[in-house]
Scaffold this motif. Structure first.
Motif, mmCIF file in Angstrom:
data_model
loop_
_atom_site.group_PDB
_atom_site.id
_atom_site.type_symbol
_atom_site.label_atom_id
_atom_site.label_comp_id
_atom_site.label_asym_id
_atom_site.label_seq_id
_atom_site.Cartn_x
_atom_site.Cartn_y
_atom_site.Cartn_z
ATOM 1 N N PRO A 186 0.787 -1.235 0.000
ATOM 2 C CA PRO A 186 0.000 0.000 0.000
ATOM 3 C C PRO A 186 0.818 1.284 0.000
ATOM 4 C CG PRO A 186 -0.945 -1.589 1.519
ATOM 5 C CD PRO A 186 0.322 -2.204 1.011
ATOM 6 N N LEU A 187 2.010 1.285 0.626
ATOM 7 C CA LEU A 187 2.853 2.485 0.631
ATOM 8 C C LEU A 187 3.067 3.008 -0.790
ATOM 9 C CD1 LEU A 187 4.833 4.470 2.114
ATOM 10 C CD2 LEU A 187 6.639 2.791 1.638
ATOM 11 N N PHE A 188 3.161 2.089 -1.756
ATOM 12 C CA PHE A 188 3.392 2.474 -3.153
ATOM 13 C C PHE A 188 2.102 2.410 -3.976
ATOM 14 C CE2 PHE A 188 7.222 0.226 -1.546
ATOM 15 C CZ PHE A 188 8.054 1.333 -1.442
ATOM 16 N N ALA A 189 1.251 1.412 -3.669
ATOM 17 C CA ALA A 189 0.048 1.200 -4.481
ATOM 18 C C ALA A 189 -0.956 2.344 -4.309
ATOM 19 C CB ALA A 189 -0.605 -0.134 -4.110
ATOM 20 N N GLU A 190 -1.072 2.869 -3.075
ATOM 21 C CA GLU A 190 -2.079 3.915 -2.846
ATOM 22 C C GLU A 190 -1.748 5.202 -3.601
ATOM 23 O OE1 GLU A 190 -2.834 4.110 1.367
ATOM 24 O OE2 GLU A 190 -3.726 2.105 1.303
#
Ligand code: SAM
Length: 197
Positions: free
Chosen positions: A89-93
């Motif tokens: 999520p750190l990158f996907a969001e």
């Protein structure tokens, strides 16, 4: 010789560090575009390049539209965003808040009714080029230097409804066709010129 494309990777350790330790909304880039505790404007990043500034702003919650006119760099960005969307999520969001457009921002901006436009043109190589980071050097080998940046700034000043922010080398003067900024935020080697509309 065909220049080597810069490897764009938003999920590596160095970029993780930039996202998590970069200073949040207190960093100069975020302050310059007007991200505050209670305010999260949509941002058009008219000079996407390696996508790093845009990704940082998306990580801080902004919806970001990246515009890139080099087909090779736009393709590399597209792949890097796809990879980020499949990661944690750190990158996907942030990646899910980013829209990538291919084209010349001078034309694209006219159809977007933008609120805030961010511009970070490629400046001519500095003499101390050993100091220029490798990826940025590779990007410059592909796209050259953006000698028409004054025209892009003028287009942004025409179309932006709230704010235009230009990242500019600390010691270089702005082209004399550009009006004085409303304010300036200074870093070590670059400054952010803020034009309130
Ligand atoms: C210095 S790089 C931007 C780096 C970026 N801020 C980052 O964090 O990676 C400038 C990029 O803007 C692109 N560019 C310059 N003028 C443009 C224009 N008028 N429309 C779209 N892209 C443009 C160049 O092709 C280059 O890839």
């Amino acid at each position: 010789m065909v220049p080597k494309l810069p490897d764009i990777d938003f999920t590596n350790a160095a970029f993780r560090h930039r996202l998590t330790q970069g200073g949040g909304r207190g960093q100069a880039l975020a302050k310059a575009v007007g991200l505050t505790k209670g305010r999260t404007p949509d941002i058009i990043d008219a000079t996407a390049g390696l996508g790093r500034d845009g990704f940082v702003l998306a990580h801080l919650g902004a919806k970001v539209t990246l515009i890139e006119r080099s087909a090779a760099i736009a393709r590399a960005l597209e792949l890097a965003l796809k990879q980020a969307k499949a990661a944690e999520p750190l990158f996907a969001e942030p990646a899910s808040r980013i829209t990538l457009l291919f084209g010349d921002a001078r034309q694209v901006l006219a159809g977007l009714a933008p609120s805030t436009v961010y511009i970070d043109p490629m400046h001519p190589a500095r003499l101390k080029s050993a100091l220029v980071k490798q990826q940025m050097r590779q990007l410059r080998e592909v796209v050259g230097s953006d000698d028409d940046s004054a025209l892009l700034i003028q287009a942004a000043l025409l179309h932006a409804r709230k704010r235009v922010v230009v990242k500019w080398p600390m010691l270089s003067a702005l082209p004399d066709t550009i009006p004085n900024p409303s304010s300036t935020l200074s870093g070590k080697t670059t400054k952010y010129l803020i034009f309130a509309r």
